[in-house]
Write a protein that holds these residues in place. Structure first.
Motif, PDB file in Angstrom:
ATOM      1  N   LEU A 174       0.870  -1.177   0.000  1.00  0.00           N
ATOM      2  CA  LEU A 174       0.000   0.000   0.000  1.00  0.00           C
ATOM      3  C   LEU A 174       0.901   1.219   0.000  1.00  0.00           C
ATOM      4  N   LYS A 175       0.523   2.234  -0.796  1.00  0.00           N
ATOM      5  CA  LYS A 175       1.263   3.493  -0.722  1.00  0.00           C
ATOM      6  C   LYS A 175       0.365   4.499  -0.024  1.00  0.00           C
ATOM      7  N   ILE A 176       0.774   4.900   1.186  1.00  0.00           N
ATOM      8  CA  ILE A 176      -0.068   5.848   1.930  1.00  0.00           C
ATOM      9  C   ILE A 176       0.109   7.230   1.307  1.00  0.00           C
ATOM     10  N   ASP A 177      -0.995   7.873   1.026  1.00  0.00           N
ATOM     11  CA  ASP A 177      -0.955   9.138   0.308  1.00  0.00           C
ATOM     12  C   ASP A 177      -0.227  10.207   1.114  1.00  0.00           C
ATOM     13  N   LYS A 178       0.450  11.087   0.370  1.00  0.00           N
ATOM     14  CA  LYS A 178       1.280  12.109   1.025  1.00  0.00           C
ATOM     15  C   LYS A 178       0.445  13.064   1.889  1.00  0.00           C
ATOM     16  N   SER A 179      -0.860  13.180   1.608  1.00  0.00           N
ATOM     17  CA  SER A 179      -1.696  14.105   2.392  1.00  0.00           C
ATOM     18  C   SER A 179      -1.779  13.660   3.861  1.00  0.00           C
ATOM     19  N   PHE A 180      -1.645  12.335   4.090  1.00  0.00           N
ATOM     20  CA  PHE A 180      -1.680  11.846   5.485  1.00  0.00           C
ATOM     21  C   PHE A 180      -0.319  12.032   6.142  1.00  0.00           C
ATOM     22  N   ILE A 181       0.737  11.790   5.319  1.00  0.00           N
ATOM     23  CA  ILE A 181       2.094  11.851   5.879  1.00  0.00           C
ATOM     24  C   ILE A 181       2.445  13.276   6.312  1.00  0.00           C
ATOM     25  N   SER A 182       1.989  14.243   5.490  1.00  0.00           N
ATOM     26  CA  SER A 182       2.403  15.626   5.773  1.00  0.00           C
ATOM     27  C   SER A 182       1.937  16.093   7.145  1.00  0.00           C
ATOM     28  N   ASP A 183       0.869  15.493   7.679  1.00  0.00           N
ATOM     29  CA  ASP A 183       0.335  15.982   8.957  1.00  0.00           C
ATOM     30  C   ASP A 183       0.603  15.075  10.153  1.00  0.00           C
ATOM     31  N   ILE A 184       1.328  14.006   9.931  1.00  0.00           N
ATOM     32  CA  ILE A 184       1.455  13.061  11.073  1.00  0.00           C
ATOM     33  C   ILE A 184       2.188  13.673  12.268  1.00  0.00           C
ATOM     34  N   THR A 185       2.984  14.668  11.990  1.00  0.00           N
ATOM     35  CA  THR A 185       3.717  15.265  13.109  1.00  0.00           C
ATOM     36  C   THR A 185       2.819  16.197  13.918  1.00  0.00           C
ATOM     37  N   ASP A 186       1.771  16.742  13.279  1.00  0.00           N
ATOM     38  CA  ASP A 186       0.905  17.708  13.991  1.00  0.00           C
ATOM     39  C   ASP A 186      -0.468  17.138  14.346  1.00  0.00           C
ATOM     40  N   ASP A 187      -0.950  16.279  13.484  1.00  0.00           N
ATOM     41  CA  ASP A 187      -2.342  15.833  13.661  1.00  0.00           C
ATOM     42  C   ASP A 187      -2.382  14.397  14.178  1.00  0.00           C
ATOM     43  N   PRO A 188      -2.768  14.261  15.432  1.00  0.00           N
ATOM     44  CA  PRO A 188      -2.763  12.916  16.029  1.00  0.00           C
ATOM     45  C   PRO A 188      -3.693  11.945  15.275  1.00  0.00           C
ATOM     46  N   SER A 189      -4.772  12.482  14.735  1.00  0.00           N
ATOM     47  CA  SER A 189      -5.696  11.552  14.058  1.00  0.00           C
ATOM     48  C   SER A 189      -5.051  10.992  12.795  1.00  0.00           C
ATOM     49  N   ASP A 190      -4.288  11.855  12.056  1.00  0.00           N
ATOM     50  CA  ASP A 190      -3.580  11.359  10.876  1.00  0.00           C
ATOM     51  C   ASP A 190      -2.548  10.319  11.302  1.00  0.00           C
ATOM     52  N   LEU A 191      -1.909  10.644  12.380  1.00  0.00           N
ATOM     53  CA  LEU A 191      -0.899   9.711  12.887  1.00  0.00           C
ATOM     54  C   LEU A 191      -1.555   8.367  13.202  1.00  0.00           C
ATOM     55  N   GLY A 192      -2.694   8.447  13.876  1.00  0.00           N
ATOM     56  CA  GLY A 192      -3.443   7.229  14.221  1.00  0.00           C
ATOM     57  C   GLY A 192      -3.821   6.449  12.973  1.00  0.00           C
ATOM     58  N   LEU A 193      -4.277   7.192  11.973  1.00  0.00           N
ATOM     59  CA  LEU A 193      -4.700   6.543  10.725  1.00  0.00           C
ATOM     60  C   LEU A 193      -3.542   5.820  10.070  1.00  0.00           C
ATOM     61  N   VAL A 194      -2.399   6.524  10.024  1.00  0.00           N
ATOM     62  CA  VAL A 194      -1.223   5.934   9.369  1.00  0.00           C
ATOM     63  C   VAL A 194      -0.771   4.697  10.137  1.00  0.00           C
ATOM     64  N   ARG A 195      -0.786   4.817  11.448  1.00  0.00           N
ATOM     65  CA  ARG A 195      -0.347   3.676  12.273  1.00  0.00           C
ATOM     66  C   ARG A 195      -1.266   2.477  12.007  1.00  0.00           C
ATOM     67  N   ALA A 196      -2.545   2.760  12.037  1.00  0.00           N
ATOM     68  CA  ALA A 196      -3.530   1.686  11.820  1.00  0.00           C
ATOM     69  C   ALA A 196      -3.367   1.068  10.434  1.00  0.00           C
ATOM     70  N   THR A 197      -3.130   1.930   9.441  1.00  0.00           N
ATOM     71  CA  THR A 197      -2.991   1.432   8.067  1.00  0.00           C
ATOM     72  C   THR A 197      -1.793   0.496   7.958  1.00  0.00           C
ATOM     73  N   ILE A 198      -0.675   0.931   8.592  1.00  0.00           N
ATOM     74  CA  ILE A 198       0.535   0.096   8.522  1.00  0.00           C
ATOM     75  C   ILE A 198       0.269  -1.261   9.179  1.00  0.00           C
ATOM     76  N   ALA A 199      -0.364  -1.186  10.344  1.00  0.00           N
ATOM     77  CA  ALA A 199      -0.635  -2.428  11.073  1.00  0.00           C
ATOM     78  C   ALA A 199      -1.535  -3.346  10.255  1.00  0.00           C
ATOM     79  N   MET A 200      -2.574  -2.711   9.671  1.00  0.00           N
ATOM     80  CA  MET A 200      -3.527  -3.505   8.884  1.00  0.00           C
ATOM     81  C   MET A 200      -2.833  -4.138   7.671  1.00  0.00           C
ATOM     82  N   ALA A 201      -2.030  -3.343   6.976  1.00  0.00           N
ATOM     83  CA  ALA A 201      -1.340  -3.834   5.783  1.00  0.00           C
ATOM     84  C   ALA A 201      -0.445  -5.013   6.143  1.00  0.00           C
ATOM     85  N   HIS A 202       0.254  -4.846   7.244  1.00  0.00           N
ATOM     86  CA  HIS A 202       1.152  -5.934   7.652  1.00  0.00           C
ATOM     87  C   HIS A 202       0.370  -7.199   7.972  1.00  0.00           C
TER      88      HIS A 202
END
Ligand code: C2E
Ligand code: MG
Ligand code: MG
Length: 704
Positions: free
Chosen positions: A625-653
């Motif tokens: 899966l390639k996580i879109d850059k719109s989520f990555i750009s905010d992971i440092t500021d937006d906890p929900s984006d961070l949560g989403l990315v974390r969940a996506t990685i876990a799910m993909a794995h």
């Protein structure tokens, strides 16, 4: 020729009367001629026979009296007693009233002429020869007078001759009187003939006029009426009523009935054609043709009255999905329901039309202001917030509306509709379920798009397309493992054009297959070169457009190129987006499966931006899966984006898929992704997409 002679009926009446009269005159003339000729002959015969009878009669009378004359004259002649002879002659004259009387001796010498003076005494006359054998002889002298010679004496012993000359006048008077009588009878007969002829002619004239009038009534007039009706029908007035009564009694009535039937049939057919040509058969709404016609009329009126018109381009969001998942029947019912709702929202004089598919047009004429159009657009969106009941289902649909105004956004129907369409696409871009007004910027965008379309056709031929490569880095060891091939268009007209702008246009223009093949072919050859010279495990990521999957040749093409460049299939990553999966084409799934069977890696690109349906991940054989850059750009500021990315990685794995993070720009982002066990990274932090030479330098540096 007077105008009324042009009428068939008049011509008919006149020709009929003329023919009949001519015939009658001819027959009468012939009869008259024969009668006249006959009467003339009759007259002559009558006169001749009468005068002859008359003469014969008088001769007979004379002859019968000759014996008596003979007796009375015998002695005076015998004794030559002239005075006694003269007395006898005097009495004879009084009785016979002759012109002259002469007595001769046997030699023809005149004894007396009955007068006292007796001047003819001694003169000689010729005694006619036939008298020798006869007692008397009747002849005519030079003046046509009747002359009777008779013997006086015993038959063979005459003593003298008597010559009596009768005056012709008396005969003539009698014959003339007779002729007068005959003539007057014949004249009366002629007059009677003329009167009878005239009456006959008059009767014939009256009869022929009556016949003509009858013919005009039952023949000429209905034909004239039918001719008029045919002209009216031809002029399009099919409601014209033929006044002639139709009972189908004779041929004319039958013709009239057929004409009426024909007009009726044409009228029905015309209405059907009209309906089919102007109205949408499914919803009954005006179709594109009629809608555009109404728009034109509205514009003409608005021009005169200086009014504002709004044209709304109305499109259902994701209608295709309804068709694909629930079937076309449900889709059709939905469209009918949508049409009903649109009619409910609009005002009485407004037009709602169907342009085709799920596209509708709404014409709002005579608008007080732009705000009014906005209010109606909002009302329309509102109307679709409640679900549509279709076949025991409640379907919730959103809509996108584009609004263009007359005269601001165009002065002709095509331009205004085109601009409303553009505004509708803008509404889609804005996230759907909204409306958008056509603006100046939008106009510029459209103009640029049209220019790009024009140029894009030749971009390949003009060698304006180039492939850049952006490194993909393993987050385990920060090493470049591969690159994503990203297309660049350096246009002579516009300079650098972003693929985000020109790829969708290439897709719409149908040149994406050609361009896609160019990318695959060049990047494959490049990958092989780098594998052989720098990085044997180099993996190449190539983007595939959903449109490329529509071509049945895609799999074969890829296979051919892989063989041509002797590439190991596992070193190729094919990046697809969710758009590819929702095209609805069954062979997309097959193609994906085939590519997967070939051990090619399938990457889900831009994950998180679309529907991100989990069922896709279960059903399709994705490698990463390639996580879109719109989520990555905010992971440092937006906890929900961070949560989403974390969940996506876990799910993909958990699905045994790798994860690539797009758009890494900072060290902090990188660190966080590493902490979340993201497998690969891509972004400006490592490198922008660069030309092949520069990329080569990057991997060369890494290997040395
Ligand atoms: P994509 O496949 O998601 O490509 C990644 C895009 O993110 C690229 O944009 C890349 O330049 C950009 N990017 C990478 N790192 C960063 C970062 O750190 N920050 C930011 N802000 N952006 C970053 P690009 O090259 O403009 O391409 C845009 C899209 O165009 C691609 O998105 C892809 O969908 C499409 N595309 C590009 N080349 C092709 C191609 O050859 N074929 C097809 N079908 N699509 C292509
Ligand atoms: Mg990509
Ligand atoms: Mg992407």
């Amino acid at each position: 020729m007077p105008k009324f002679f042009n009428k068939l009926s008049t011509q008919f009446v006149f020709s009929f009367a003329l023919t009949a009269s001519t015939l009658v005159i001819f027959v009468l003339g012939l009869v008259a001629f024969l009668i006249l000729d006959r009467t003339q002959k009759l007259q002559n015969e009558l006169t001749a026979s009468f005068s002859e009878t008359y003469l014969n009669d008088s001769e007979a009378i004379l002859k019968s009296n000759l014996r008596y004359i003979n007796l009375r004259l015998f002695n005076p002649i015998y004794e030559f007693d002239i005075s006694l002879l003269n007395d006898e002659l005097y009495q004879l004259k009084g009785w016979l009233k002759p012109k002259s009387i002469l007595i001769t001796d046997l030699t023809g010498t005149i004894i007396t002429d009955g007068t006292e003076a007796n001047r003819n005494y001694g003169k000689s006359i010729v005694i006619p020869e036939p008298l020798k054998d006869k007692q008397s002889y009747l002849t005519h002298n030079d003046q046509g007078q009747r002359v009777i010679f008779a013997k006086i004496g015993i038959e063979h012993k005459p003593v003298g001759y008597i010559r009596i000359v009768f005056s012709q006048e008396k005969d003539q008077i009698l014959v003339a009187r007779l002729q007068d009588d005959v003539n007057s009878s014949i004249t009366k007969f002629h007059q009677a003939l003329i009167i009878v002829g005239a009456i006959g002619l008059f009767v014939i004239l009256i009869v022929s006029v009556l016949l003509g009038v009858k013919a005009r009534k039952s023949f000429s007039k209905p034909i004239a009426e039918m001719t008029k009706a045919a002209k009216e029908f031809a002029a399009g007035n099919l409601n014209y009523q033929i006044p002639a009564k139709v009972q189908a009694r004779n041929e004319v009535d039958q013709l009239s009935a057929s004409l009426k039937q024909m007009a009726n049939d044409i009228s029905i057919a015309k209405n059907q054609i009209q309906q089919q040509a102007h109205f949408d058969h499914l919803t009954g709404l005006p179709n594109r043709f009629l809608s555009m016609d109404r728009l034109k009329q509205s514009i003409d009126e608005a021009k005169r009255k200086d009014e504002i018109i709004a044209v709304m381009f109305f499109d259902l969001d994701d209608f295709k999905k309804v068709n694909d998942t629930l079937g076309h029947d449900v889709g059709d019912k939905l469209l009918i329901e949508v049409a009903n709702r649109l009619i409910q929202v609009t005002r009485l004089g407004d037009t709602v039309g169907r342009l085709g598919g799920d596209e509708f047009i709404i014409l709002l004429a005579d608008l007080p202001s732009m705000i009014e159009a906005q209010l109606i657009a909002e009302k329309l969106l509102e109307q679709f917030r409640s679900p549509l009941p279709i076949e025991n289902r409640e379907l919730l649909l959103t809509t996108s509306i584009g609004v263009a105004l007359y005269p601001n956004d165009g002065e002709d129907p095509q331009t205004i509709l085109q601009n409303a369409d553009t505004a509708m696409y803008r509404a889609k871009e804005l996230g759907r379920n909204t409306y958008s007004f056509f603006t100046k910027e939008l106009n510029e965008k459209v103009t640029r798009r049209l220019n790009i379309e024009e140029q894009l056709h030749n971009a390949l031929k003009k060698h304006e397309l180039e492939i850049y490569y952006q490194p993909i880095v393993s987050l385990k060891n920060d090493k470049i493992t591969g690159a994503e091939a990203l297309l660049r268009w350096n246009s002579s007209e516009f300079g650098q054009v972003s693929p985000e702008e020109f790829i969708p246009i290439a897709e719409q223009l149908g040149v994406i297959n050609e361009i896609g093949h160019f990318v695959l072919s060049h990047s494959f050859s490049q990958a092989k070169y780098w594998q052989e010279n720098y990085l044997s495990e180099f993996t190449l990521s190539v983007n595939l457009s959903p449109l490329q999957f529509r071509s049945m040749e895609l799999v074969n093409n890829i296979q051919g190129l892989l063989q041509k460049h002797q590439l190991k299939n596992s070193t190729i990553n094919l990046e697809i987006t969710e758009g590819t999966l929702i095209t609805g084409y069954s062979h997309v799934e097959e193609a994906l499966q085939e590519l997967c069977d070939m051990k090619l890696n399938i990457y889900m690109d831009d994950f998180g931006t679309g529907y991100s349906s989990l069922s896709y991940l279960r059903n399709y054989p994705f490698t990463a899966l390639k996580i879109d850059k719109s989520f990555i750009s905010d992971i440092t500021d937006d906890p929900s984006d961070l949560g989403l990315v974390r969940a996506t990685i876990a799910m993909a794995h958990s699905f045994q898929m790798k994860v690539v993070a797009e758009g890494i720009e900072t060290q902090q982002q990188l660190e966080m992704l590493k902490a979340m066990k993201c497998d690969y990274g891509q972004g400006y932090y490592f490198s922008c997409p660069v030309p092949r030479k520069e990329f080569e330098k990057l991997i060369r540096d890494q290997t040395t």
